[in-house]
Motif scaffolding. Structure first.
Motif, mmCIF file in Angstrom:
data_model
loop_
_atom_site.group_PDB
_atom_site.id
_atom_site.type_symbol
_atom_site.label_atom_id
_atom_site.label_comp_id
_atom_site.label_asym_id
_atom_site.label_seq_id
_atom_site.Cartn_x
_atom_site.Cartn_y
_atom_site.Cartn_z
ATOM 1 N N PRO A 55 -103.915 -1.747 38.195
ATOM 2 C CA PRO A 55 -104.310 -1.880 36.793
ATOM 3 C C PRO A 55 -104.815 -0.553 36.242
ATOM 4 C CG PRO A 55 -106.028 -2.744 38.203
ATOM 5 C CD PRO A 55 -104.892 -2.377 39.114
ATOM 6 N N SER A 56 -104.642 -0.363 34.969
ATOM 7 C CA SER A 56 -105.127 0.866 34.322
ATOM 8 C C SER A 56 -106.574 0.670 33.887
ATOM 9 C CB SER A 56 -104.226 1.205 33.127
ATOM 10 O OG SER A 56 -102.896 1.409 33.543
ATOM 11 N N ASP A 57 -107.438 0.498 34.880
ATOM 12 C CA ASP A 57 -108.842 0.227 34.572
ATOM 13 C C ASP A 57 -109.795 1.238 35.204
ATOM 14 O OD1 ASP A 57 -108.630 -0.482 37.214
ATOM 15 O OD2 ASP A 57 -109.470 -2.496 36.984
ATOM 16 N N GLY A 58 -109.235 2.302 35.795
ATOM 17 C CA GLY A 58 -110.066 3.343 36.356
ATOM 18 C C GLY A 58 -110.701 3.031 37.695
ATOM 19 N N THR A 59 -110.356 1.872 38.308
ATOM 20 C CA THR A 59 -110.998 1.490 39.563
ATOM 21 C C THR A 59 -110.249 1.979 40.795
ATOM 22 O OG1 THR A 59 -109.804 -0.623 39.617
ATOM 23 C CG2 THR A 59 -111.954 -0.585 38.499
ATOM 24 N N ASN A 60 -109.052 2.484 40.616
ATOM 25 C CA ASN A 60 -108.235 3.001 41.723
ATOM 26 C C ASN A 60 -108.036 1.949 42.811
ATOM 27 O OD1 ASN A 60 -106.626 4.970 42.898
ATOM 28 N ND2 ASN A 60 -108.309 5.867 44.058
ATOM 29 N N LEU A 101 -93.595 -15.852 45.239
ATOM 30 C CA LEU A 101 -94.375 -15.143 44.227
ATOM 31 C C LEU A 101 -93.713 -13.780 44.061
ATOM 32 C CD1 LEU A 101 -96.832 -14.927 42.365
ATOM 33 C CD2 LEU A 101 -98.202 -14.276 44.366
ATOM 34 N N LEU A 102 -93.083 -13.542 42.915
ATOM 35 C CA LEU A 102 -92.111 -12.460 42.785
ATOM 36 C C LEU A 102 -92.574 -11.261 41.968
ATOM 37 C CD1 LEU A 102 -88.950 -14.675 42.164
ATOM 38 C CD2 LEU A 102 -89.767 -13.732 44.335
ATOM 39 N N GLY A 103 -93.593 -11.425 41.128
ATOM 40 C CA GLY A 103 -93.980 -10.301 40.289
ATOM 41 C C GLY A 103 -95.380 -10.440 39.731
ATOM 42 N N LEU A 104 -95.972 -9.288 39.389
ATOM 43 C CA LEU A 104 -97.342 -9.210 38.888
ATOM 44 C C LEU A 104 -97.422 -8.119 37.831
ATOM 45 C CD1 LEU A 104 -100.528 -9.518 39.067
ATOM 46 C CD2 LEU A 104 -100.399 -7.869 40.960
ATOM 47 N N ALA A 105 -98.114 -8.405 36.748
ATOM 48 C CA ALA A 105 -98.395 -7.386 35.725
ATOM 49 C C ALA A 105 -99.790 -7.607 35.177
ATOM 50 C CB ALA A 105 -97.367 -7.456 34.595
ATOM 51 N N PHE A 106 -100.522 -6.529 35.014
ATOM 52 C CA PHE A 106 -101.863 -6.590 34.445
ATOM 53 C C PHE A 106 -101.800 -6.340 32.944
ATOM 54 C CE2 PHE A 106 -102.589 -5.523 38.870
ATOM 55 C CZ PHE A 106 -103.586 -6.427 39.207
ATOM 56 N N HIS A 107 -102.556 -7.130 32.218
ATOM 57 C CA HIS A 107 -102.647 -6.923 30.779
ATOM 58 C C HIS A 107 -103.166 -5.512 30.505
ATOM 59 C CE1 HIS A 107 -103.978 -7.407 26.605
ATOM 60 N NE2 HIS A 107 -103.231 -8.497 26.551
ATOM 61 N N GLY A 114 -109.590 -9.463 31.693
ATOM 62 C CA GLY A 114 -109.327 -10.019 33.017
ATOM 63 C C GLY A 114 -108.004 -10.741 33.145
ATOM 64 N N TYR A 115 -107.109 -10.574 32.173
ATOM 65 C CA TYR A 115 -105.826 -11.287 32.198
ATOM 66 C C TYR A 115 -104.792 -10.549 33.049
ATOM 67 C CZ TYR A 115 -107.388 -14.089 28.159
ATOM 68 O OH TYR A 115 -108.065 -14.936 27.317
ATOM 69 N N PHE A 116 -104.028 -11.329 33.804
ATOM 70 C CA PHE A 116 -102.865 -10.799 34.502
ATOM 71 C C PHE A 116 -101.788 -11.881 34.523
ATOM 72 C CE2 PHE A 116 -105.479 -12.836 37.665
ATOM 73 C CZ PHE A 116 -104.598 -13.450 38.543
ATOM 74 N N PHE A 365 -90.823 -0.828 44.975
ATOM 75 C CA PHE A 365 -91.611 0.383 44.811
ATOM 76 C C PHE A 365 -92.789 0.061 43.891
ATOM 77 C CE2 PHE A 365 -87.441 1.824 45.977
ATOM 78 C CZ PHE A 365 -87.639 2.968 46.737
ATOM 79 N N GLY A 366 -93.798 0.898 43.906
ATOM 80 C CA GLY A 366 -94.936 0.717 43.013
ATOM 81 C C GLY A 366 -95.633 2.042 42.809
ATOM 82 N N THR A 367 -96.568 2.067 41.876
ATOM 83 C CA THR A 367 -97.332 3.293 41.614
ATOM 84 C C THR A 367 -98.814 2.968 41.517
ATOM 85 O OG1 THR A 367 -97.065 3.060 39.207
ATOM 86 C CG2 THR A 367 -95.437 4.408 40.362
ATOM 87 N N ASP A 368 -99.628 3.977 41.843
ATOM 88 C CA ASP A 368 -101.067 3.828 41.679
ATOM 89 C C ASP A 368 -101.480 4.384 40.323
ATOM 90 O OD1 ASP A 368 -101.132 6.616 41.962
ATOM 91 O OD2 ASP A 368 -101.918 6.561 44.007
#
Length: 393
Positions: A55-60, A101-107, A114-116, A365-368
């Motif tokens: 998530p783009s929330d700064g928590t790494n 369970l095939l995919g995940l995206a954070f609001h 807190g939505y995803f 693949f994914g990114t941090d």
């Protein structure tokens, strides 16, 4: 994916096709042997990891989606020794073969609301896209009772479920749906705008319309067309297995798994028809001749030699650890485990360079948060692209 799993690999055979839309120029050549794949979190193991998101929330933090129905969360640190369960809906997930369970995206505002969003198959014949929420005051634990179902998409067969979710730079949620399965798209779903299969969908999750738990963006391409689902953003896809947005220019890239001859990489445009099942890649499917008028060719395709049989879409590299990869699209093959870097240059042709023959079953693949690229593998490990120590800038 719908391919037999084996781990053979030989030499590179690549096929070239035309490229029409890219903003990147003058890519630096990749130096041989300067990049390597490492086990990013050697103390952690996962069960059939299918997706990795941050998530783009700064928590790494890193979140890994397991096919069986759980999402694990942990600190993005190579020495991390354990993960915790963020969400477990395994009791409601059918997870054999290509189900799960095939995919995940954070609001985009996850740190505030807190939505995803997830895509999963509760049964053999249904895909569900739902919104969940974290527990109050606890960002590492989701509330399994907070589910709000956005879409239920009937699936005529158990394979080709797509499942990738991602928010675009426009703030809308994009959803990948396969053609419904079997072989050859026997029901013609991918060319049928009256259903949601074989398509990339685009919905507004911040608003609702009568009878829906979402709204239709007014600039979706088929909003004004009779006998067309207004959620559709692009169509003519067989099984778009992993798409992503270039974080620099917003281009939407996807790998689309082929039938028996070719795998393809596409840049997705609003209203685009990517040809399946009229075409497989740039070739007519099941015909000597076919009408490809109005279809968009892949920016790259490759054949099924050398055990390359199931493309896994990746990301345009925008991290800082490997400067020479900047602007290259990194993707792989689930069966052969090979990873390539595809140039993203405006012009008449694109080229691809083989980076690795990993032997892994590369599921995603994914990114941090820093746009560094990770690899999910069915050996239960998460890998990372890094510069070899002697080649560090």
């Amino acid at each position: 994916m719908n391919k037999p799993i084996s781990i053979l690999f030989l030499v590179l055979i690549l096929f070239f096709s035309s490229c029409s839309n890219s903003d990147d120029i003058n890519l630096k050549p990749i130096t041989d042997d300067s990049i390597e794949v490492i086990n990013a979190f050697p103390n952690l193991t996962f069960s059939r990891p299918l997706d990795l998101q941050s998530p783009s929330d700064g928590t790494n933090r890193i979140f890994v989606v397991e096919q069986g129905g759980a999402i694990k969360v942990f600190e993005n640190n190579s020495d991390v020794s354990e993960s915790s369960t963020f969400l477990d809906i395994s009791g409601n997930v059918a997870s054999s073969d290509e189900l799960g369970l095939l995919g995940l995206a954070f609001h985009p505002d996850f740190d505030e609301n807190g939505y995803f969003f997830v895509c999963y198959t509760p049964t053999n014949d249904l895909s569900v896209i739902s919104r969940f929420k974290t527990m109050d005051g606890e960002s590492n634990v989701a509330d399994p009772n907070s589910e709000l179902v956005l879409l239920r998409v009937p699936q005529p067969y158990t394979n080709h479920n797509g499942g990738q979710l991602a928010f675009g730079p426009d703030g809308y949620l994009y959803i990948a749906m396969g053609d419904g399965g079997s072989g050859g798209d026997p029901d013609g779903n991918a060319q049928n705008l009256e259903n949601l299969l074989g398509a990339i969908l685009r919905v507004d999750v911040n608003n609702t319309e009568t009878g829906l738990n979402y709204a239709i963006p007014n600039d979706n391409p088929f909003v004004e067309m009779d006998n067309a689902r207004p959620e559709i953003y692009a169509y003519g896809l067989r099984n778009p297995w992993r798409f992503s947005f270039d974080s620099q220019n917003g281009n939407l890239w996807t790998g689309d798994v082929g039938q028996g001859e070719k795998e393809e990489v596409n840049i997705i445009a609003s209203g685009g028809n990517y040809g399946w099942n009229i075409l497989e890649g740039t070739s007519c499917y099941n015909a000597q001749d076919c009408d490809d008028n109005g279809t968009i060719a892949p920016v790259f395709e490759y054949g099924h030699g050398n055990n390359d049989k199931s493309v896994t879409g990746g990301y345009v590299y925008r991290g800082s650890l490997i400067p020479e990869l900047n602007g290259y699209y990194i993707f792989g093959d689930f069966i052969s485990g090979r990873i390539w870097a595809l140039d993203n240059v405006s012009g008449t042709a694109v080229t691809s360079k083989l980076l690795f023959e990993t032997g892994l079953n590369i599921s995603s693949f994914g990114t941090d948060q820093d746009n560094e690229i990770y690899i999910c593998s069915f050996d239960g490990k998460i890998y990372k692209l890094v510069m070899q120590e002697g080649n560090l800038p």
